[in-house]
Design an enzyme around this catalytic site. Sequence first.
Site, PDB file in Angstrom:
ATOM      1  N   GLY A   1       5.660   4.030  -8.804  1.00 14.26           N
ATOM      2  CA  GLY A   1       6.328   2.738  -9.000  1.00 14.26           C
ATOM      3  C   GLY A   1       5.284   1.617  -9.049  1.00 14.26           C
ATOM      4  O   GLY A   1       5.291   0.767  -9.951  1.00 14.26           O
ATOM      5  N   HIS A   2       4.372   1.636  -8.090  1.00 13.23           N
ATOM      6  CA  HIS A   2       3.299   0.625  -8.078  1.00 13.23           C
ATOM      7  C   HIS A   2       2.413   0.780  -9.310  1.00 13.23           C
ATOM      8  O   HIS A   2       1.962  -0.208  -9.889  1.00 13.23           O
ATOM      9  CB  HIS A   2       2.413   0.793  -6.829  1.00 13.23           C
ATOM     10  CG  HIS A   2       3.117   0.567  -5.535  1.00 13.23           C
ATOM     11  ND1 HIS A   2       3.323   1.564  -4.624  1.00 13.23           N
ATOM     12  CD2 HIS A   2       3.661  -0.549  -4.990  1.00 13.23           C
ATOM     13  CE1 HIS A   2       3.948   1.080  -3.560  1.00 13.23           C
ATOM     14  NE2 HIS A   2       4.172  -0.202  -3.761  1.00 13.23           N
TER      15      HIS A   2
ATOM     16  N   GLY B   1       0.797  -1.221   0.000  1.00 14.51           N
ATOM     17  CA  GLY B   1       0.000   0.000   0.000  1.00 14.51           C
ATOM     18  C   GLY B   1       0.829   1.269   0.000  1.00 14.51           C
ATOM     19  O   GLY B   1       2.021   1.259  -0.279  1.00 14.51           O
TER      20      GLY B   1
ATOM     21  N   GLN C   1       7.415  -9.842   7.802  1.00 16.96           N
ATOM     22  CA  GLN C   1       8.662  -9.486   7.110  1.00 16.96           C
ATOM     23  C   GLN C   1       9.381  -8.316   7.789  1.00 16.96           C
ATOM     24  O   GLN C   1      10.369  -7.808   7.278  1.00 16.96           O
ATOM     25  CB  GLN C   1       8.416  -9.217   5.617  1.00 16.96           C
ATOM     26  CG  GLN C   1       7.639  -7.948   5.301  1.00 16.96           C
ATOM     27  CD  GLN C   1       7.295  -7.847   3.820  1.00 16.96           C
ATOM     28  OE1 GLN C   1       6.444  -8.573   3.319  1.00 16.96           O
ATOM     29  NE2 GLN C   1       7.971  -6.960   3.100  1.00 16.96           N
TER      30      GLN C   1
ATOM     31  N   LEU D   1       0.437   3.635  -2.181  1.00 18.92           N
ATOM     32  CA  LEU D   1       0.856   3.413  -3.563  1.00 18.92           C
ATOM     33  C   LEU D   1       1.438   4.677  -4.193  1.00 18.92           C
ATOM     34  O   LEU D   1       0.979   5.786  -3.927  1.00 18.92           O
ATOM     35  CB  LEU D   1      -0.346   2.924  -4.381  1.00 18.92           C
ATOM     36  CG  LEU D   1      -1.013   1.654  -3.818  1.00 18.92           C
ATOM     37  CD1 LEU D   1      -2.254   1.310  -4.627  1.00 18.92           C
ATOM     38  CD2 LEU D   1      -0.039   0.482  -3.805  1.00 18.92           C
ATOM     39  N   HIS D   2       2.422   4.473  -5.044  1.00 20.24           N
ATOM     40  CA  HIS D   2       3.069   5.582  -5.755  1.00 20.24           C
ATOM     41  C   HIS D   2       3.253   5.177  -7.222  1.00 20.24           C
ATOM     42  O   HIS D   2       2.826   4.077  -7.624  1.00 20.24           O
ATOM     43  CB  HIS D   2       4.391   5.945  -5.080  1.00 20.24           C
ATOM     44  CG  HIS D   2       5.289   4.770  -4.844  1.00 20.24           C
ATOM     45  ND1 HIS D   2       5.909   4.083  -5.866  1.00 20.24           N
ATOM     46  CD2 HIS D   2       5.650   4.124  -3.700  1.00 20.24           C
ATOM     47  CE1 HIS D   2       6.624   3.094  -5.378  1.00 20.24           C
ATOM     48  NE2 HIS D   2       6.474   3.081  -4.061  1.00 20.24           N
TER      49      HIS D   2
ATOM     50  N   GLN E   1      14.685  -8.933  -3.686  1.00 22.89           N
ATOM     51  CA  GLN E   1      13.352  -9.537  -3.522  1.00 22.89           C
ATOM     52  C   GLN E   1      12.916 -10.202  -4.837  1.00 22.89           C
ATOM     53  O   GLN E   1      12.417 -11.333  -4.847  1.00 22.89           O
ATOM     54  CB  GLN E   1      12.351  -8.458  -3.100  1.00 22.89           C
ATOM     55  CG  GLN E   1      10.899  -8.921  -3.117  1.00 22.89           C
ATOM     56  CD  GLN E   1       9.969  -7.898  -2.500  1.00 22.89           C
ATOM     57  OE1 GLN E   1       9.882  -7.791  -1.310  1.00 22.89           O
ATOM     58  NE2 GLN E   1       9.248  -7.155  -3.327  1.00 22.89           N
TER      59      GLN E   1
ATOM     60  N   GLY F   1       8.788  -4.780  -8.517  1.00 19.21           N
ATOM     61  CA  GLY F   1       9.682  -3.707  -8.947  1.00 19.21           C
ATOM     62  C   GLY F   1      11.152  -4.111  -8.857  1.00 19.21           C
ATOM     63  O   GLY F   1      11.563  -4.806  -7.921  1.00 19.21           O
TER      64      GLY F   1
ATOM     65  N   ASP G   1      13.502  -3.356  -5.657  1.00 14.15           N
ATOM     66  CA  ASP G   1      13.780  -4.422  -4.683  1.00 14.15           C
ATOM     67  C   ASP G   1      14.416  -5.582  -5.436  1.00 14.15           C
ATOM     68  O   ASP G   1      13.812  -6.652  -5.589  1.00 14.15           O
ATOM     69  CB  ASP G   1      12.489  -4.844  -3.989  1.00 14.15           C
ATOM     70  CG  ASP G   1      11.888  -3.712  -3.180  1.00 14.15           C
ATOM     71  OD1 ASP G   1      12.529  -3.259  -2.221  1.00 14.15           O
ATOM     72  OD2 ASP G   1      10.795  -3.233  -3.539  1.00 14.15           O
TER      73      ASP G   1
HETATM   74  O1  PAF Z   1       7.629  -5.268  -2.023  1.00 13.47           O
HETATM   75  C1  PAF Z   1       6.687  -5.237  -1.190  1.00 13.47           C
HETATM   76  O2  PAF Z   1       5.918  -4.298  -1.114  1.00 13.47           O
HETATM   77  C2  PAF Z   1       6.494  -6.429  -0.265  1.00 13.47           C
HETATM   78  O3  PAF Z   1       7.720  -6.978   0.114  1.00 13.47           O
HETATM   79  C3  PAF Z   1       5.571  -7.509  -0.852  1.00 13.47           C
HETATM   80  C4  PAF Z   1       6.173  -8.152  -2.094  1.00 13.47           C
HETATM   81  C5  PAF Z   1       4.216  -6.923  -1.181  1.00 13.47           C
HETATM   82  C6  PAF Z   1       5.378  -8.623   0.177  1.00 13.47           C
HETATM   83  O4  PAF Z   1       4.797  -8.134   1.344  1.00 13.47           O
END
Ligand code: PAF
Length: 282
Positions: A36-37, A31, A61, A33-34, A153, A147, A150
Amino acid sequence: MKVVTSIDQVRQQVKAWRQSGASIGLVPTMGFLHEGHQSLMAAAKEQNQKVIVTIFVNPIQFAPNEDLASYPRDLERDKIACQQMGVDLIFCPTASEMYEAHFNSYVDVNGLTEALCGKKRPGHFKGVCTVVTKLFNITQPDRAYFGQKDAQQLAVIKRMVCDLNVDIEIIGCPIVREADGLAKSSRNSYLSATEREAATCLYRAIQCAGEMIAQGERSVDVIAGAMQAIINAEPLAKIDYIEFVDMASFNAIDSLKQDSLCALAVYIGKTRLIDNFIYQPS
Ligand code: PAF
């Protein structure tokens, strides 16, 4: 656009979409959101008939000393952003919907998670992989969008999907930056005006590295040294790490080669920001 909070509601909608033969794109987010999202949503919209955005600040996390409680949240604003992007369904569960009382199963990717942010934030990627697996199982998408900001990730999720034979295509989307180069991040909202100015040192360091590489420099020590000098010159900045790794293994490298990742994490005041670039000469 539907906004639902229960796993059952998502499953019902996904079942109906599947029966009608629609493809599904998933954009998992926490959430606030910007742009990038929004770029992830735009890619999902282009490649799928239906788009699901999940908004869930995943407690598992975050380490106890991290920013779970203060992580920025604005669901009403996020709904408007999703609506504007033509999203079909927002899934915004509570923590208890995602983690019932006796929850005790985790997904843990080894190797790639032992470097960079994984080393600095023990348990972080276990929490990410677990929630992403749950979100995949709940939404059953054809494609999922993450994205490149990260970078670790993204690499870890690609590894997980490959290792566990998850039939979902993982799409990485380019970093979206502010006009002065700062990578868009929900955590940028923590920065005061002076910190926001100071935060440009990450991108200035990346640009400097780019110029050195363009001039033929390949030594990681030399490039990292110049990057450190730029960041250390900024009184509000404190380097957590600047590292160059091989993209496939995330092992440290000492000279640049095809598909090297330079990743950095820098504290600006109390806010930890990350950024990166990939060296891909051909
Ligand atoms: O990148 C994120 O915003 C979070 O790590 C994700 C992938 C939504 C998992 O909670």
